[in-house]
Design an enzyme around this catalytic site. Structure first.
Site, PDB file in Angstrom:
ATOM      1  N   ALA A 131       0.850  -1.194   0.000  1.00 16.58           N
ATOM      2  CA  ALA A 131       0.000   0.000   0.000  1.00 16.58           C
ATOM      3  C   ALA A 131       0.880   1.237   0.000  1.00 16.58           C
ATOM      4  CB  ALA A 131      -0.923  -0.025   1.206  1.00 16.58           C
ATOM      5  N   ILE A 133       1.552   3.455   2.357  1.00 21.60           N
ATOM      6  CA  ILE A 133       2.317   3.733   3.567  1.00 21.60           C
ATOM      7  C   ILE A 133       3.254   2.588   3.918  1.00 21.60           C
ATOM      8  CG2 ILE A 133       2.161   4.275   6.030  1.00 21.60           C
ATOM      9  CD1 ILE A 133       1.204   6.498   4.230  1.00 21.60           C
ATOM     10  N   ASP A 285     -12.353   2.356   9.547  1.00 25.31           N
ATOM     11  CA  ASP A 285     -11.932   2.130   8.159  1.00 25.31           C
ATOM     12  C   ASP A 285     -12.430   0.756   7.709  1.00 25.31           C
ATOM     13  OD1 ASP A 285     -10.747   2.876   5.798  1.00 25.31           O
ATOM     14  OD2 ASP A 285      -8.739   2.220   6.353  1.00 25.31           O
TER      15      ASP A 285
END
Length: 547
Positions: A131, A133, A285
Site C-alpha cells: 500500500a 504507507i 476504516d
C-alpha cells in the site's frame, strides 16, 4: 526548484484530465484562461463524456500513492463534497508497486536489532500486499505461529512532508482566490489528511489500537481481532497474527461455506453498534479490504490505523437523535443539536426544526428497510451547517463508518432492516444510561473515591459552619461574563484617562493663546500652545480609538 517542477507536473496533469477549468475559475488566473486553447488536451476533447468525479479520481491515481490516500480520506468528507464526487473518490484502490523485499528485511533488522534468521523461522522477501504507507510480508515464528510483518516504506516521511507542504500551498491558493471552492474548506481537509497520515505512520499506535479492540471482543463470537507480537514490533515494524478468511463482500464463498448471509449482515450492524455504544472505540476504516469472514462465519478485522471514539455526551445525543428521528420528533432533534453544543446556543430552534422536517419527511415515503442511517446523518449534518454547526470530526468518522457498514450489510443482504437490527440495541443502551441501573453503576464506579473523601466530610462541614458563625466565610464567585465585564470597565477607564488628559492639554493650549503679554511672549505662548495642543489632540485621538 523541485517544488516548482512538482507544481508544473500537477498543472500538466490537471490539463491532461480536463480539470484545468476548475483551476481557471480562480479569479487571479482568469486573465490567462486563453492559454488553455494552446494545449493539445483542449482540442482532443477526450473528457466530454467523463464525469467530473471520475476525472478527479484518475488525476489522483496518476499523481501517485499519497494523493490516492488523500483522495480516499477526502471521500469520507461527504459533509463537504457533492455526492457524485464522493462516490467516485470512494472507488480509489490503493494498489501500489512494492519496494524491494531485501530493503524490507534491512528495515526489520535495523528496527528490531536482530537478523530475520534469529527473529523468524521463516521470512518471505516477497510481499503479500503493498500500500502507499507500508507493505506486508508473511513469516513464521520459531514457535510455529504464522504472522505477517508490516513495514513502513523507506523515505516515506520525507515524501509526505514535501507533498503535504505542497497541498497546503495549493489549498491556501484555492481558498484565497476561489469563492466557489472556499466552501469546501480545503485547508481544513489537508490538515485532517496530515493528522491521519501521520497516525498511520506510527505502527506502535496501530498495534495498541489492535490490542485494545482485541480485548474488547476477547470472548465474542461476532468479531475476531488478531494478536500483536510486541517483541517483534516497533514504530516502523509491526508483527501480527496472520488471519485466513474471505473478504466480506465475497458472498458466493460465504454461501459455499454454509454461512447464513442474513445473519452475517445483521452481525455486522451489531458489531458496529457494540463498538460505538458499548466500548466507545470503533474501527473507522471498515471497507471490504479490511474486513474478512472466517469459515465459521465470524468477522475478522485488520488494519487499525484509523479508529474513532465519541465522548459520553456525544454517544447519548447521537442515540437520542436517531431515536427521535424514527419517532419523527424533529423538535427534539433540533433541541439536541443545541444542547450538545453542535450548533450555537442562539440557533432558532423553530427554523431548525422546519429545516430538519423538510429533509426527513421524504425519507418516510420509502419502506423502512430502505432508510439509511448514514444518509440521514449526512443530510442532517448538511442541514445543520446552514445553522453554523461546528465540524465534529468524531461524528464525520462515525457517519463514514456507518455508510460503510450499511453498504456492506445491504450488499450481503439487500432486505436488511437496519432500524429493526439497531433499535433494540440503542434502546437498551439508553435505558442503561439514564435508568436506575445507570445510577447504581455510577455509584459503584465512584465508591473508591467516595470511600477516601467521605471521612473528611464532617471535619470540612464543621470548618465551613465555624467560619460562617465567626463571620470569616468568604464566597468567591468566578464568572466568564463577569471577568469580561471587569476587563471592559478597566479598558474604558484607561480610555477615559487618555481622553481627559488630552482634553486638558487642548484647553490649556487655548488658554495660552489668549495670554495678554508682550508680542514676544505671545509668540512664545503660541509656539508652546501649538506643541501642547498637538500632544493633547494625539492623546485625545489615542483615547478615542484605543480598544
Amino acid at each position: 526548484m523541485l517544488e516548482g517542477l512538482r507544481i508544473a507536473h500537477i498543472l500538466w496533469m490537471l490539463m491532461r484530465h480536463g480539470l484545468d477549468e476548475c483551476l481557471l475559475t480562480i479569479d487571479a488566473l482568469k486573465p490567462i484562461r486563453f492559454l488553455r486553447f494552446f494545449t493539445p488536451f483542449y482540442w482532443l476533447n477526450r473528457h466530454q463524456n467523463v464525469s467530473r468525479g471520475e476525472r478527479i479520481r484518475c488525476f489522483l491515481e496518476d499523481l501517485g500513492p499519497l494523493y490516492v490516500k488523500f483522495g480516499q480520506i477526502l471521500s469520507t468528507r461527504r459533509d463537504l463534497l457533492p455526492d457524485d464526487m464522493a462516490l467516485e473518490l470512494a472507488k480509489l484502490q490503493d494498489q501500489v508497486p512494492p519496494f524491494s523485499g531485501e530493503l524490507a528485511r534491512h528495515i526489520i533488522e535495523t528496527e528490531l536489532g536482530q537478523s530475520t534468521t534469529v527473529l523468524f523461522a521463516e521470512f518471505d522477501v516477497k510481499p503479500l500486499a503493498s500500500a502507499s504507507i507500508a507493505q506486508v510480508h508473511p513469516a513464521r515464528l520459531h514457535n510455529g505461529d504464522q504472522v505477517i510483518i508490516k513495514v513502513v516504506r523507506p523515505g516515506i516521511e520525507k515524501t509526505i512532508r514535501r507533498d503535504i507542504a505542497l497541498l497546503y500551498a495549493l489549498a491556501r491558493l484555492v481558498q484565497h482566490y476561489s469563492a466557489d471552492l472556499r466552501r469546501l474548506r480545503p485547508v481544513e481537509i489537508v490538515r485532517e489528511y496530515e493528522k491521519t497520515i501521520h497516525d498511520e505512520l506510527d505502527l506502535m499506535r496501530e498495534a495498541s489500537n489492535c490490542a485494545l479492540l482485541r480485548r474488547n471482543f476477547a470472548q465474542s463470537e461476532l468479531l475476531y481481532v488478531p494478536e500483536i507480537y510486541w517483541d517483534h514490533t516497533s514504530n516502523r515494524v509491526m508483527t501480527q497474527e496472520r488471519i485466513f478468511g474471505a473478504p466480506v463482500n465475497q458472498v458466493e464463498i460465504h454461501r459455499r461455506n454454509g454461512i447464513d448471509i442474513k445473519m452475517l449482515a445483521e452481525r455486522g450492524v451489531e458489531i458496529f453498534f457494540t463498538q460505538v455504544f458499548r466500548d466507545n472505540f470503533f474501527h473507522a476504516d471498515m471497507h471490504p479490504g479490511n474486513i474478512f469472514v472466517g469459515d465459521d462465519g465470524r468477522y475478522i478485522g485488520v488494519d487499525f490505523g484509523i479508529m474513532g471514539a465519541l465522548t459520553t455526551q456525544d454517544q447519548r445525543y447521537l442515540a437520542e437523535n436517531l431515536l427521535a428521528f424514527f419517532h419523527r420528533d424533529y423538535r427534539r432533534v433540533a433541541e439536541l443539536h443545541v444542547e450538545s453544543g453542535w450548533t450555537p446556543p442562539d440557533t432558532p430552534v423553530e427554523e431548525f426544526e422546519a429545516a430538519i422536517r423538510s429533509v426527513s419527511e421524504p425519507i418516510w415515503e420509502r419502506p423502512i428497510s430502505e432508510i439509511s442511517f448514514g444518509h440521514f446523518l449526512l443530510r442532517l449534518f448538511q442541514t445543520a451547517r446552514r445553522f453554523n454547526m461546528k465540524v465534529q470530526p468524531q461524528l464525520v468518522l462515525l457517519q463514514k463508518t456507518l455508510l460503510n457498514i450499511e453498504g456492506l450489510g445491504r450488499q450481503l443482504y439487500p432486505e436488511l432492516d437496519l432500524w429493526q437490527t439497531a433499535k433494540p440495541f440503542m434502546e437498551k443502551w439508553m435505558a442503561e444510561q439514564v435508568g436506575p441501573r445507570a445510577f447504581v453503576r455510577r455509584v459503584k464506579a465512584s465508591m473508591p473515591q467516595l470511600s477516601e473523601e467521605l471521612p473528611e466530610l464532617p471535619h470540612l462541614t464543621y470548618r465551613v459552619l465555624k467560619k460562617a458563625v465567626d463571620g470569616e466565610l468568604e464566597i468567591r464567585w468566578r464568572s466568564d461574563q463577569l471577568t469580561a465585564l471587569q476587563q471592559q470597565i478597566t479598558r474604558d477607564n484607561r480610555r477615559q484617562r487618555w481622553v481627559i488628559s488630552g482634553g486638558v492639554l487642548v484647553i490649556g493650549a487655548g488658554l495660552l493663546n489668549l495670554s495678554d503679554h508682550t508680542l514676544l511672549m505671545v509668540m512664545e505662548n503660541r509656539q508652546l500652545a501649538s506643541i501642547i495642543g498637538g500632544v493633547g489632540v494625539l492623546l485625545l485621538l489615542y483615547g478615542l480609538i484605543r480598544k
